[in-house]
Design an enzyme around this catalytic site. Structure first.
Site, PDB file in Angstrom:
ATOM      1  N   HIS A 139       0.807  -1.216   0.000  1.00 19.26           N
ATOM      2  CA  HIS A 139       0.000   0.000   0.000  1.00 19.26           C
ATOM      3  C   HIS A 139       0.845   1.273   0.000  1.00 19.26           C
ATOM      4  O   HIS A 139       0.322   2.378  -0.199  1.00 19.26           O
ATOM      5  CB  HIS A 139      -0.933   0.005   1.211  1.00 19.26           C
ATOM      6  CG  HIS A 139      -2.295   0.549   0.906  1.00 19.26           C
ATOM      7  ND1 HIS A 139      -2.517   1.534  -0.034  1.00 19.26           N
ATOM      8  CD2 HIS A 139      -3.519   0.238   1.406  1.00 19.26           C
ATOM      9  CE1 HIS A 139      -3.812   1.808  -0.097  1.00 19.26           C
ATOM     10  NE2 HIS A 139      -4.448   1.040   0.768  1.00 19.26           N
ATOM     11  N   ASP A 149      -2.109   1.908  -4.898  1.00 16.34           N
ATOM     12  CA  ASP A 149      -3.390   2.293  -4.316  1.00 16.34           C
ATOM     13  C   ASP A 149      -4.430   1.215  -4.594  1.00 16.34           C
ATOM     14  O   ASP A 149      -4.327   0.459  -5.579  1.00 16.34           O
ATOM     15  CB  ASP A 149      -3.862   3.626  -4.910  1.00 16.34           C
ATOM     16  CG  ASP A 149      -2.940   4.780  -4.545  1.00 16.34           C
ATOM     17  OD1 ASP A 149      -2.329   4.717  -3.452  1.00 16.34           O
ATOM     18  OD2 ASP A 149      -2.830   5.732  -5.345  1.00 16.34           O
TER      19      ASP A 149
END
Length: 431
Positions: free
Chosen positions: A403, A407
């Protein structure tokens, strides 16, 4: 008599020390020249060390799991010659491959414990029962990994008596032998066979895997996205391709999935990337797709790499998948074949499950996991515009991402683009 000191040679990979994975000998054993004496693991591979001389083992440099520095004493052997000697650099043979991923792991140098030979009056009491060894004169050698052979020696099992479920003996075959005997048949249903508690030291490949997985989860904030894909048409296309494959390898789902991944990645370069978060703080987005294939072996999980997967057709991919899997499972995969992946694909095959949350192969930033294909009823809209129920073959596709780099929108969009190709398989063969 003379005392010969066999020092751990420079294996030629720029390493300062190696881990003892297992001994083929013990103090008091008679060894012959070129006889295997130990399996040593570096950051690159596991190598089998051979004795350069014949004689009697006097002492060993530690237990499995201990580290030995290059140039330090590995074994002392009493020979029939005169004067002490130092060992020349022996030839070594790679027998297992490096751990998955390429995270550098610094292992602190440890003092070298020494196993002393028992005094003559203590030898009898210190001696352990000799394990059953493979009898001479077998028509064919018994195929088994060093880890399986070491366990068989510890248990006193003659590998020639173990019936393998495949082309070589695995740990599960040893378990079956212990439970059911030489016939390895099946017991009727009833009370489970009792087993004593067992302590297993985490060393060698299993320790490297544990360290890499812990580092991945510790450093990378994972998230996982799962989507359901209708692969009915894809399975029909795969069946037709296999019906006309000739002497080419049988296609599984994986080559078709790899084609879909490679055709989609140019629009999602953030997924085909490696993140150097240790020092540089740089994400490298790769143009070529060097696809890692997570492969289960007797020694643990390995990740052989399909180089330039984007340039290969489904038949070439099927051939390369089989070749690399065989090399990894037989311990013949090279360091080059087990490094440099930019994205990893992990599949449990027939055990695929409903959904998976795979752990990223650091320093990559994503890993993809196809799951089991299941036939289920599904609502579809017919040509008349009304709903009807049909039988459909459905598969969940999982992707875990870093992450910090990827995204959620990117991961979901990528999977939806792959889904479009898999649900319309003719698109896989365009362009």
């Amino acid at each position: 008599m003379a005392l010969f000191t066999f020092k751990l040679p420079d294996i030629g990979e720029g390493i300062a020390q190696a881990e003892i994975v297992g001994w083929h000998i013990k103090v008091g054993d008679r060894v012959e020249e070129d006889q295997p004496i130990a399996d040593m693991m570096t950051d690159k591979a596991t190598v089998e060390m051979e004795s350069p001389v014949a004689g009697t083992v006097v002492r060993l440099a530690g237990e499995p799991g201990d580290q030995v520095s290059i140039g330090a004493m590995l074994v002392e052997i009493e020979t029939a010659g005169e004067g002490a000697a130092a060992a020349p650099a022996p030839s070594v043979e790679t027998v297992e491959a490096e751990t998955p991923g390429e995270a550098e792991i610094a292992v602190p140098v440890q003092a070298e414990p020494v196993v002393q030979a028992p005094a003559p009056q203590e030898a009898k009491s210190a001696a352990k029962p000799e394990p059953i060894v493979e009898p001479a004169g077998h028509a064919a050698p018994v195929l088994a990994s060093p880890a399986v052979r070491a366990r068989a020696r510890e248990l006193g099992i003659d590998l020639a008596l173990v019936k393998p479920n495949g082309d070589h003996v695995r740990h599960t075959d040893l378990d079956a032998y212990l439970l059911y005997g030489a016939g390895q048949g099946y017991r009727p249903a009833g009370r489970a066979a009792p087993r004593a508690d067992e302590q297993v030291k985490v060393i060698g490949m299993r320790r490297r895997i544990a360290e890499n997985m812990a580092a991945s989860k510790r450093h990378i904030p994972h998230f996982t996205y799962v989507e359901e894909i209708d692969v009915t048409a894809l399975e029909e296309a795969r069946t037709q391709l296999n019906d006309h494959r000739g002497d080419r390898p049988k296609l599984t789902m994986l080559p078709l999935l790899i084609v879909a991944i490679c055709k989609t990645l140019p629009d999602f370069p953030m997924l085909n990337a490696r993140y150097d978060d240790d020092e540089a703080g740089v994400v490298t987005r790769h143009g070529a797709v060097h696809l890692g294939m997570a492969t289960q072996t007797d020694a643990g999980l390995m990740v052989p790499v399909i180089r330039d997967a984007q340039d290969k057709n489904v038949w070439q991919l099927a051939t390369e998948i089989r070749r690399l899997a065989d090399a990894a499972r037989s311990g013949k995969a090279t360091s080059a074949e087990l490094s440099g992946s930019t994205l990893t694909l992990t599949s449990l095959g027939p055990l695929g499950g409903i959904a998976t949350t795979p752990v990223i192969n650091r320093p990559e930033v994503a890993i993809i996991g196809p799951n089991r294909v299941i036939e289920r009823p599904m609502f579809v809209t017919n040509k008349m515009g009304s709903k009807e129920i049909v039988a459909a073959k459905l598969m969940n596709l999982s992707i875990s991402c870093d992450h910090r780099v990827v995204d959620g929108w990117d991961a979901a969009s990528f999977v939806q683009a792959v889904r479009k190709l898999l649900e319309t398989p003719v698109l896989l063969f365009e362009g």
